[in-house]
Scaffold this motif. Structure first.
Motif, mmCIF file in Angstrom:
data_model
loop_
_atom_site.group_PDB
_atom_site.id
_atom_site.type_symbol
_atom_site.label_atom_id
_atom_site.label_comp_id
_atom_site.label_asym_id
_atom_site.label_seq_id
_atom_site.Cartn_x
_atom_site.Cartn_y
_atom_site.Cartn_z
ATOM 1 N N LYS A 130 0.962 4.027 -2.546
ATOM 2 C CA LYS A 130 0.707 5.491 -2.415
ATOM 3 C C LYS A 130 1.783 6.436 -3.059
ATOM 4 C CE LYS A 130 -0.223 8.491 1.805
ATOM 5 N NZ LYS A 130 -0.109 8.505 3.191
ATOM 6 N N HIS A 186 0.849 -1.113 -0.112
ATOM 7 C CA HIS A 186 -0.022 -0.192 0.062
ATOM 8 C C HIS A 186 0.924 1.089 -0.074
ATOM 9 C CE1 HIS A 186 -3.650 -2.376 0.216
ATOM 10 N NE2 HIS A 186 -3.519 -2.738 1.599
ATOM 11 N N LYS A 187 1.951 1.278 0.769
ATOM 12 C CA LYS A 187 2.904 2.245 0.839
ATOM 13 C C LYS A 187 3.507 2.640 -0.673
ATOM 14 C CE LYS A 187 6.559 4.356 3.445
ATOM 15 N NZ LYS A 187 7.793 4.232 4.364
ATOM 16 N N SER A 218 -5.937 8.677 -9.719
ATOM 17 C CA SER A 218 -4.696 8.652 -8.994
ATOM 18 C C SER A 218 -3.887 9.926 -8.924
ATOM 19 C CB SER A 218 -3.529 7.337 -9.291
ATOM 20 O OG SER A 218 -3.099 7.518 -10.736
#
Length: 343
Positions: A161, A157-158, A340
């Motif tokens: 991100k 997830h990082k 995004s």
């Protein structure tokens, strides 16, 4: 005795010499078996040395055999494909086994603490001891399982991100790079100028600058950064720059064409997002606003005429919790459908 030959005596220079008889077949077999029985004893270890090869081999076999905990941790890590590469990209030190082990232990501690908390709460609410134990154990296991998956997926997830952060600012950095190249600035100096001031996108350009400063050629530094980057727009822009440098073409024209293409794709993506947002807003008004308010009113009126069930404060509290859950679901849908580069 029968079969035994008498020794032969020979006179040599006045002295009698007794000749030994020639050994037969049985004596040869006996000598061979005796030698075979002696050889293993010669190879046997000396007890005075203090080394027992049998016990040493058993210890080595026991050390090589992994335990159940080791197999469990490796099995959990194998289910998350690409975890090792993700840890390497995020700069997390240590092996994948140590990371998975730490996350499992942390999830166990959280599940244990919350399980004990639920058990005390259930006992306080008046549940029986067996029911409280079973419910607390189930909730603790659910917390452990969900926490373990969340901790193990946190590097991924990082990474996503960070990729979204790069997508957010990459076009502005690329336009600044084109302006600097048209003014006559070399490509490396241009990369140095945009390696700060554009958030996560500047960090990607900073990787190229650091590799060049360490002595790596510019083309090779760009190629290695492209291989490690998770941003599609950054890879496309820098790949076009690398190809233009290797072929000796015009870098500015190649970058401008890629930037124009990315801009058109983002405009199309924003239009799609507007269409999805209209549909989500319609369902939100239907299931999140109209149905809860009118449904509660209609049910309250019907229960005054038909005694199917009674509207209690607990029922209204349950309806309020369900409405709050629907609000969270729709907010997550809106956030998930957002492009995004617009975050």
């Amino acid at each position: 005795m029968f079969g035994k030959k008498k020794p032969k005596v020979v006179n040599v220079n006045g002295q009698d010499i007794t000749l030994q008889p020639k050994p037969g077949i049985g004596s040869k077999l006996f000598q061979q078996s005796a030698q075979k029985s002696v050889q293993p004893s010669q190879q046997a270890p000396q007890y005075g040395s203090g080394i027992n090869p049998i016990s040493q081999g058993q210890k080595q076999s026991q050390q090589k055999r992994p335990g159940r905990w080791h197999l469990f941790v490796e099995g959990i890590g194998a289910k998350h494909k690409g975890l090792e590469q993700t840890l390497r990209d995020q700069g997390i030190k240590g092996t994948m086994y140590s990371f998975v082990q730490r996350m499992i232990i942390a999830a166990m501690m959280i599940g244990l603490v919350l399980g004990i908390t639920f058990y005390v709460l259930f006992i306080h609410l008046g549940l029986l001891l067996p029911e409280a134990v079973v419910l607390a154990a189930l909730l603790g296991f659910m917390v452990f399982y969900m926490g373990m998956n969340m901790f193990l997926n946190f590097p991924k997830h990082k990474t996503k991100k960070n990729a979204k952060g790069v997508e957010k600012d990459i076009l502005f950095a690329a336009r600044d790079m084109i302006i600097a190249l048209r003014s006559g600035m070399p490509l490396f100096n241009t990369l140095v100028s945009i390696s700060s001031g554009y958030g996560d996108a500047s960090r990607e350009f900073q990787k190229v600058v650091e590799r060049v400063q360490l002595g790596m050629p510019l083309e090779e530094a760009i190629d290695q950064t492209i291989a490690e980057s998770k941003s599609d727009s950054f890879r496309r822009i820098m790949l076009q720059a690398s190809v233009s440098i290797k072929s000796g073409g015009d870098v500015v024209a190649a970058l401008q064409s890629v930037i124009d293409q990315l801009s058109e794709e983002r405009v199309i993506e924003l239009r799609r997002y507007g269409q999805r947002l209209n549909a989500i807003a319609m369902f939100y008004m239907l299931f999140g606003v109209i149905l809860p308010s009118m449904g509660i009113a209609v049910v309250t009126i019907l229960t005054t005429f038909i005694a199917l069930f009674t509207v209690t404060p607990q029922l209204l509290e349950g309806g309020l919790i369900a409405i709050g859950f629907l609000q969270i679901v729709f907010l997550q849908m809106i956030r998930g459908s957002r492009p995004s580069f617009s975050t």
